[in-house]
Design an enzyme around this catalytic site. Sequence first.
Site, PDB file in Angstrom:
ATOM      1  N   ARG A 192     105.873  11.042 -52.465  1.00  0.00           N
ATOM      2  CA  ARG A 192     105.578  12.127 -51.512  1.00  0.00           C
ATOM      3  C   ARG A 192     104.959  13.324 -52.226  1.00  0.00           C
ATOM      4  NH1 ARG A 192     109.051  15.889 -50.133  1.00  0.00           N
ATOM      5  NH2 ARG A 192     110.939  14.627 -50.270  1.00  0.00           N
ATOM      6  N   LYS A 235      87.455   8.601 -40.094  1.00  0.00           N
ATOM      7  CA  LYS A 235      86.089   8.481 -39.614  1.00  0.00           C
ATOM      8  C   LYS A 235      85.145   8.034 -40.740  1.00  0.00           C
ATOM      9  CE  LYS A 235      88.068   9.746 -35.919  1.00  0.00           C
ATOM     10  NZ  LYS A 235      89.021  10.752 -36.138  1.00  0.00           N
ATOM     11  N   ASP A 255      86.326  22.126 -40.378  1.00  0.00           N
ATOM     12  CA  ASP A 255      86.560  20.694 -40.163  1.00  0.00           C
ATOM     13  C   ASP A 255      85.205  20.008 -40.336  1.00  0.00           C
ATOM     14  OD1 ASP A 255      86.849  18.134 -39.155  1.00  0.00           O
ATOM     15  OD2 ASP A 255      88.209  18.716 -37.543  1.00  0.00           O
ATOM     16  N   TYR A 311      87.935  19.138 -31.695  1.00  0.00           N
ATOM     17  CA  TYR A 311      88.717  17.956 -31.332  1.00  0.00           C
ATOM     18  C   TYR A 311      89.944  18.420 -30.522  1.00  0.00           C
ATOM     19  CZ  TYR A 311      91.674  13.856 -31.815  1.00  0.00           C
ATOM     20  OH  TYR A 311      92.501  12.795 -31.548  1.00  0.00           O
TER      21      TYR A 311
HETATM   22  N1  LCS Z   1      88.984  16.441 -36.553  1.00  0.00           N
HETATM   23  C1  LCS Z   1      87.995  15.835 -35.864  1.00  0.00           C
HETATM   24  C2  LCS Z   1      86.646  16.460 -35.802  1.00  0.00           C
HETATM   25  C3  LCS Z   1      88.261  14.631 -35.223  1.00  0.00           C
HETATM   26  O1  LCS Z   1      87.269  14.056 -34.550  1.00  0.00           O
HETATM   27  C4  LCS Z   1      89.572  14.070 -35.279  1.00  0.00           C
HETATM   28  C5  LCS Z   1      89.900  12.810 -34.574  1.00  0.00           C
HETATM   29  C6  LCS Z   1      90.564  14.733 -36.003  1.00  0.00           C
HETATM   30  C7  LCS Z   1      90.228  15.921 -36.635  1.00  0.00           C
HETATM   31  C8  LCS Z   1      91.947  14.180 -36.144  1.00  0.00           C
HETATM   32  O2  LCS Z   1      91.924  13.102 -37.020  1.00  0.00           O
HETATM   33  P1  LCS Z   1      92.983  11.882 -37.005  1.00  0.00           P
HETATM   34  O3  LCS Z   1      94.329  12.485 -37.024  1.00  0.00           O
HETATM   35  O4  LCS Z   1      92.743  11.098 -35.768  1.00  0.00           O
HETATM   36  O5  LCS Z   1      92.658  11.158 -38.268  1.00  0.00           O
HETATM   37  N2  LCS Z   1      88.950  12.460 -33.625  1.00  0.00           N
HETATM   38  C9  LCS Z   1      89.021  11.488 -32.749  1.00  0.00           C
HETATM   39  C10 LCS Z   1      88.039  11.283 -31.769  1.00  0.00           C
HETATM   40  O6  LCS Z   1      87.067  11.998 -31.547  1.00  0.00           O
HETATM   41  N3  LCS Z   1      88.326  10.212 -31.110  1.00  0.00           N
HETATM   42  O7  LCS Z   1      89.527   9.648 -31.520  1.00  0.00           O
HETATM   43  C11 LCS Z   1      90.048  10.448 -32.609  1.00  0.00           C
END
Ligand code: LCS
Length: 393
Positions: A58, A208, A183, A111
């Site tokens: 951790r 992503k 971000d 998001y």
């Molecule tokens: N920031 C952005 C710009 C994102 O598109 C997402 C997830 C996150 C943070 C959060 O990331 P995660 O915890 O899912 O790894 N975006 C998503 C979307 O547009 N569709 O499904 C998930």
Amino acid sequence: MNTENAGFNTKLIHGGDIDDQFGSATVPIYQTSTFSFKSAEEGAKCFAGESDGYIYTRIGNPTINALEKQIAILENGYGAIAVSSGMAAATTIYLALLSSGDHIVSTDAIYGPSRGVMEKQFVRFGFQSTYINTTDVDAIEKAIRPNTKMLYIETPANPTMDITDLKACADIAHKHGIILVVDNTFCSPYLQNPLDFGADIVFHSMTKFINGHADIIAGIIITKEKALYTQLRTMMINLGCNMDPHQAYMVLRGLKTLSIRIDRAQENAMKVAEFLEKHPKVAWVKFPGLKSHPQYELGKQQMKGDGSMISFGLKTGFEGAKILMNNVHLALLAVSLGGIETLIQHPASMTHAKVSKEDKQKAGITDDLIRFAVGIEDAKDIIEDLKHGLEKI
Ligand code: LCS
């Protein structure tokens, strides 16, 4: 190999740690929760921070650390903190750097959950937030209050594809002594390096583009300076939102092909965007590579490529969008993005469903908006798929 002066692609392949013990070409998976000490004295030194040996996964782990080092290099940062998801990155940043009574100014079209967690959860801890269109630099200045501690932006924004001026935001943030968080998920370090424009913190949902294969949830935070790095790492350790070594190995594996995946995806995206722009049933298209994008010139200045995310609307609105989504076969009707496969989704009823109708309207997340994440298939097949779906309307 010392990759300090090497190009991005060389850093992708050779920028990480190598295995000195057996010469393994890839970083081994240290699938362990704990590490033994050679002596009680060594254990005490590790805990006192006088030795940088590993203690407990951790807190740190060689596989995770290899990924952190490599992403820090790719983003030109001091250091990186890998976490279990993109949302873990956002919430670690909020919790490490904000206290009760503090205020943040943020992009309205971000998001959905990155905004929802502030407005619906952390509001209980006294965090205050204002969401505005950050493409309007004057609006940012106006939104800053004496208790504003953070400017938090997403560019290009999910799902409007609006582009916010990184340099202007850094100037405003530093004039007011506040932290600029970016971000960078939609670009990845291959297409945009916000720290170079003056940002203090960058984060990614590595779910992503960075991992790129739709098989892992992961996140990472990169800081420009040591002090913020230490603050964020301490919070991550205490929240326990660390990455798992196997997860880190998978991301390291996906990362190696980041640039060639994005090159192909954005070449496809340009062709898809041009096809959509000319289609008689399409009302509008927003893609950074199209001259019709409202911040086209700004995108060219701060992004090294157009990316592979497209937003568009149909003349028949959401009713038409439903027909299209139900009649494409190559594109998966699924949320997420940045993978090798093409995805289609409807933000107003899916990724941004929990944002209130009024806030969606203000942020430009209209009911007709379809988000299209272009993959690395053959462009002609992606276009054929869309053509077929649009014919059904
Ligand atoms: N920031 C952005 C710009 C994102 O598109 C997402 C997830 C996150 C943070 C959060 O990331 P995660 O915890 O899912 O790894 N975006 C998503 C979307 O547009 N569709 O499904 C998930």
